[in-house]
Design a protein around this motif. Structure first.
Motif, short mmCIF file in Angstrom:
data_model
loop_
_atom_site.label_atom_id
_atom_site.label_comp_id
_atom_site.label_asym_id
_atom_site.label_seq_id
_atom_site.Cartn_x
_atom_site.Cartn_y
_atom_site.Cartn_z
N GLU A 1 -15.45 2.79 2.91
CA GLU A 1 -14.41 3.82 2.80
C GLU A 1 -13.22 3.40 3.64
OE1 GLU A 1 -16.05 7.55 4.03
OE2 GLU A 1 -17.19 7.83 2.17
N ALA A 2 -12.03 3.62 3.10
CA ALA A 2 -10.82 3.17 3.79
C ALA A 2 -9.69 4.17 3.60
CB ALA A 2 -10.39 1.80 3.26
N ASN A 3 -8.86 4.28 4.61
CA ASN A 3 -7.63 5.06 4.49
C ASN A 3 -6.49 4.12 4.10
OD1 ASN A 3 -8.69 7.54 5.01
ND2 ASN A 3 -8.01 7.63 7.15
N PRO A 4 -5.57 4.58 3.26
CA PRO A 4 -4.49 3.72 2.78
C PRO A 4 -3.68 3.05 3.88
CG PRO A 4 -4.58 5.71 1.47
CD PRO A 4 -5.54 5.91 2.60
N ASP A 5 -3.46 3.75 4.99
CA ASP A 5 -2.62 3.18 6.06
C ASP A 5 -3.29 2.01 6.78
OD1 ASP A 5 -3.99 5.78 6.63
OD2 ASP A 5 -3.76 5.11 8.69
N ASP A 6 -4.60 1.85 6.59
CA ASP A 6 -5.31 0.71 7.20
C ASP A 6 -5.29 -0.53 6.33
OD1 ASP A 6 -6.10 2.16 9.48
OD2 ASP A 6 -7.87 2.94 8.45
N PHE B 1 -0.88 12.02 -4.33
CA PHE B 1 0.32 11.18 -4.32
C PHE B 1 1.55 12.02 -3.99
CE2 PHE B 1 -2.66 9.29 -7.37
CZ PHE B 1 -2.75 7.99 -6.89
N HIS B 2 1.33 13.28 -3.63
CA HIS B 2 2.42 14.23 -3.41
C HIS B 2 2.61 14.43 -1.90
CE1 HIS B 2 5.13 17.46 -4.39
NE2 HIS B 2 4.39 18.38 -3.81
N GLU B 3 3.77 14.04 -1.39
CA GLU B 3 4.00 14.03 0.05
C GLU B 3 3.74 15.37 0.73
OE1 GLU B 3 4.39 11.96 3.35
OE2 GLU B 3 4.86 11.00 1.44
N THR C 1 3.87 6.83 -0.54
CA THR C 1 4.15 5.43 -0.88
C THR C 1 2.93 4.55 -0.60
OG1 THR C 1 6.51 5.70 -0.40
CG2 THR C 1 5.64 3.45 -0.40
N GLU C 2 2.28 4.80 0.55
CA GLU C 2 1.09 4.02 0.89
C GLU C 2 -0.06 4.31 -0.07
OE1 GLU C 2 1.49 3.45 5.72
OE2 GLU C 2 1.00 5.44 4.93
N SER C 3 -0.13 5.53 -0.60
CA SER C 3 -1.17 5.86 -1.58
C SER C 3 -1.10 4.91 -2.77
CB SER C 3 -1.02 7.30 -2.07
OG SER C 3 -1.43 8.23 -1.10
#
Length: 374
Positions: free
Chosen positions: A92-97, A121-123, A136-138
């Motif tokens: 499992e990972a978070n997009p910012d990583d 995808f909605h800020e 954006t990172e998503s």
């Protein structure tokens, strides 16, 4: 075939909807990793020599592991257990990583499946949930993962977030399908009491979506998944043919699995074990050679109910012959009028001695299951 789950209980920050066990302090991270290694050694016989075809790093945020930590955990697992050559190894990972360098490291370490917690995808929705990444990172992290060579990617999305209409959910789905991932897990936003959203809701600072609004988004989800060739093999999980999660399927099919790390659960057919949900207590105990867990012995009724709870959520349905022969429970005899009622209402059907929920029935899966429990 068995599975191993490794719980990595650390996150950069607390999401406002999450009530899983984690810590935002990294002070015990290295000690916890070494304690997990020790627990693997202490529990190497739990799976009774069964081949392992799924290794799953969950959390928390396992993508916070560095290369040495990840390789140590994988090497230990492979040393102590009979891991299949084609084992599914998910992280499992978070997009910012997920920087390009991090993605290459994960591939080199042996991760062959990524589970990315996009959620939206909605800020504004990401901000409401207090996610550590932005919209954006998503998008970018999935593209970077594909570029790095990952060809088995699952992403998480959350629906039922309060909004004036369904346009944001529709846009999230459109964006999702444009990415070409192989698997999707979609969950309704659940307001748990001991979370930021739960506390805000109690004070009237946050108003959850109406059940009908959430149900409409679930129905939109089902229709669009079908249109794009995804199979709904469990109520919340969808995949392109052949990309079912082995880890998830183990749980729903009653396959043995070993869970290591703080708060991790294990199952061996006759009992369940629940590790202590406290990092320091876990580390201190394991360092003394003790795995701190509670154990629940499962009666025949417990086992029947477990199978019913999990199987009715899946595309494989509840095998009525198995219920009779293994669990001494004849649903068609005990609940004949109720099952007929479900069929007449279009909520369930019985085909080839198997009970299935329809799309309409899946909206009421929890209640239907409760009504059928032994």
């Amino acid at each position: 075939m068995a599975g191993i789950y490794l719980h990595i209980p650390f996150c950069k920050q607390a999401c406002h909807y999450c009530d899983f066990h984690f810590s935002t302090s990294m002070g015990l991270k290295e000690q916890t990793v070494h304690a997990i290694v020790r627990e693997l050694e202490l529990r190497q016989h739990y799976l009774q020599g069964q081949p392992v075809h799924s290794i799953y790093f969950g959390g928390g945020t396992p993508s916070l592991l560095n290369q040495d930590e990840l390789q140590l955990l994988l090497a230990t697992t492979k040393r102590l257990f009979k891991v299949s050559d084609d084992a599914e190894i998910t992280l499992e990972a978070n997009p910012d990583d997920l920087t390009p360098d991090k993605l290459q490291m994960l591939r080199t370490a042996g991760i062959n499946r990524l589970s990315i917690g996009l959620q939206s995808f909605h800020e504004p929705h990401l901000q409401l949930m207090n996610r550590a990444h932005n919209a954006t990172e998503s998008l970018q992290c999935v593209k970077d993962a594909q570029q790095a060579g990952f060809d088995n990617i699952t992403v998480d999305l959350i629906y039922g977030i309060p909004a004036p209409d369904h346009s944001t959910w529709q846009q999230d789905l459109s964006t999702l399908f444009s990415l070409g991932v192989q698997h999707v897990s979609c969950y309704a936003l659940t307001i748990e009491p001991d979370t930021a959203l739960g506390r805000w809701s109690k004070k009237g600072k946050f108003i959850p979506a109406e059940d009908e609004f959430t149900a409409q988004q679930f129905e939109m989800l089902l229709e669009q998944m079908r249109q794009h060739g995804f199979v709904q093999y469990e109520i919340s999980n969808f995949c392109q043919p052949g990309y079912e999660s082995r880890h998830n399927s183990n749980y729903w099919r009653g396959v043995y699995y070993l869970g290591v790390g703080p708060s991790a659960h294990s199952f061996n057919g006759s009992s369940r074990q629940y590790n202590v949900s406290h990092n320091k207590k876990y580390v201190d105990a394991v360092q003394e050679g003790i795995v701190p867990f509670e154990k629940e012995e499962l009666t025949l009724a417990d086992q029947a109910n477990d199978y019913l709870l999990t199987s009715l959520r899946t595309t494989w349905g509840c095998d009525l012959k198995r219920m009779r022969e293994e669990h001494d429970y004849d649903l068609t005899l005990v609940h004949k009028p109720y099952l007929l009622q479900l069929s007449e209402k279009g909520l369930a059907k019985i085909l080839d001695d198997t009970l299935y929920l329809t799309d309409k029935g899946k909206l009421l899966a929890d209640q239907i299951t409760l009504d059928l429990l032994k």
